[in-house]
Every structure is written in C-alpha cells, then in structure tokens.
Write an enzyme that holds these catalytic residues in place. Sequence first.
Site, short mmCIF file in Angstrom:
data_model
loop_
_atom_site.label_atom_id
_atom_site.label_comp_id
_atom_site.label_asym_id
_atom_site.label_seq_id
_atom_site.Cartn_x
_atom_site.Cartn_y
_atom_site.Cartn_z
N ASP A 295 0.83 -1.20 0.00
CA ASP A 295 0.00 0.00 0.00
C ASP A 295 0.87 1.26 0.00
OD1 ASP A 295 0.87 -0.14 2.62
OD2 ASP A 295 -1.13 -0.18 3.51
N SER A 296 2.18 1.08 0.02
CA SER A 296 3.12 2.18 -0.22
C SER A 296 2.86 2.84 -1.57
CB SER A 296 4.56 1.68 -0.15
OG SER A 296 4.73 0.52 -0.94
N ASP B 174 -0.64 -6.27 0.47
CA ASP B 174 -1.12 -5.59 1.68
C ASP B 174 -2.64 -5.55 1.71
OD1 ASP B 174 1.07 -4.83 3.25
OD2 ASP B 174 1.49 -3.08 2.00
N LYS C 90 -0.72 -9.41 3.87
CA LYS C 90 0.01 -8.80 4.99
C LYS C 90 -0.92 -7.88 5.76
CE LYS C 90 3.42 -5.72 4.31
NZ LYS C 90 2.96 -4.51 5.07
N GLU D 128 -1.14 -5.27 9.28
CA GLU D 128 -0.37 -4.50 10.24
C GLU D 128 -1.00 -4.59 11.62
OE1 GLU D 128 1.03 -1.00 7.09
OE2 GLU D 128 0.18 -0.45 9.02
N GLU E 141 9.43 -3.47 11.12
CA GLU E 141 9.82 -2.20 10.51
C GLU E 141 10.26 -1.22 11.59
OE1 GLU E 141 8.19 1.35 7.54
OE2 GLU E 141 7.01 -0.48 7.82
#
Length: 273
Positions: free
Chosen positions: A51-52, A90, A118, A120, A187
Amino acid sequence: MSTQAPVRKVTVNTLQALKKRGEKFACLTAYDSLFAELISSAGAEVILVGDSLGMVLQGHDSTLPVTLDDMIYHMTCVRAGNTGALVMADLPFMSYAAEPQTLESAAALMRVGAHMVKLEGGAWIAESTRLLTERGIPVCAHMGLTPQSINRLGGYRVQGRDTSQANAMVEEAQMLEDKGASILLLECVPVELARQITELLSIPVIGIGAGPHTDGQIMVMHDMLGITPPSIKPPKFIKNFLPESNDGIRGAFAAYVAAVKNGSFPAPEHCFN
C-alpha cells in the site's frame, strides 16, 4: 552487472528452508508487470504489492487513502509479470476491521494472484491471523512501525526502544506465530530487538530498518533506486543501489539482491540502536 537466473516457484516452505540453513533472502515492492518481471528475474524471493503505492504512485502523504480496489488492480498487474517469486499483498487501511470484512478482502486479493496477505498490527490481529490461516490464506504479520497507524503513533518513529514496549513486541510476535502467521515483518525497530525476535521465532522474519540479523530484507523499490518522492525525507534505513549498477535498473536490482544475500546490506549506518 549481469542478473541472476529467475527465481522459480518460491513458497512459504522455500523461505522456511532458507531460514533453517541460515541463508538470507531478498524482498522488494512492485506495483506493475514490468517491474515485477525485473525484480523476480534478478533473484528476489518475495515481491510485496504494498500500500506504499499510495505514496510513491498516487502522491499521497500516507498509505491511508489506498483502497482495496487499488490493491486488486496492482496485484493483477504484478501477477502478470512475476516469474516465480512469492507475492504478498497488503490489506489496506480499514479493509480488515471486522472478521467478515477481513476474509472477503483477503479472498479478493488471493483470487487475483496473491500468495499471501500482509496485515499491520500486534495482538489485535491475532484472531484475524487465525481465521485467515485456517481458511488457507497465509499471513505476514507486520509489526513495529505500522504506517496505517501513523496518526496514532504520531509520526514515523522507531518502535521498541523502551523495555516495556520491546517486551510487548516479543510477546505479540510469539502470539502471532502461535496463531498461524507464516512470516513476520519488522519495521523500524532496534537491531538487538530484531535479533531477539528473529532467533526466538521459527517462522521467517523480514526486516526494514530492523538491522542485519533478520532472515530477509525488504525495501520500497523506489527507495532503492534513489527516487524517493521529494516531499518525503529519505529514511535512514534505505540505500540507493543504482550507482552500483553498470546495467541500469536491472543491475541495481541484482546488486540489491546480492547485498542482502551476502550480508553487506544493511550496514551499520542503516540501523537503529
């Protein structure tokens, strides 16, 4: 610099075997077919459709505006170019806030070619991790600096520097492994905390700004090519590999993969103590 032979059919078991042998593996983000082909052909074991893309492609100042439809589109593009790397996607902001939504969002990405999703978070994603794993969807749990929580964290800050926070991260990492996570991504955490978690867990651990002791390394593709958006201060943990290449972008990807595998990246200047 010549590129390596394409990676073929990397799976979770492949990464697990590399961890057991003490061999490092390389990961990069990609968002389209061409770069997915270049990255996988350079020998990277894992591609993340991150999602970057909200920051490096769409021009936002965070990942929060990225939608599930955005992720599905870019996942479809990456699948078309990938030559055998494991592809993670993501789950974007608020696409896994409730159990039914989590399952539907993950299924949508798997249907268009993701091998893993993925998420978070820490303890709060444990139940989602269990649900997804039980239904055949591999999970990468992302801990430490979690960009989707940037407003709660108060900025892009190193996580786990105080003892209580570090201990909580260790406990939550074990919890997520117990619930079925196949990979952990750390991270922006201190080197020794990342080492401790990597040695403690049996699943592979990927680092970004987490020092040299994790099993794998990941970077945003644009960062390792030296084209971080001008509105974003380049983080300490990135390195531009393009100057090391005599074969343009292809050579830069190969140089990154080689540096991860031989342990020369990340160097001390890319790490947090």
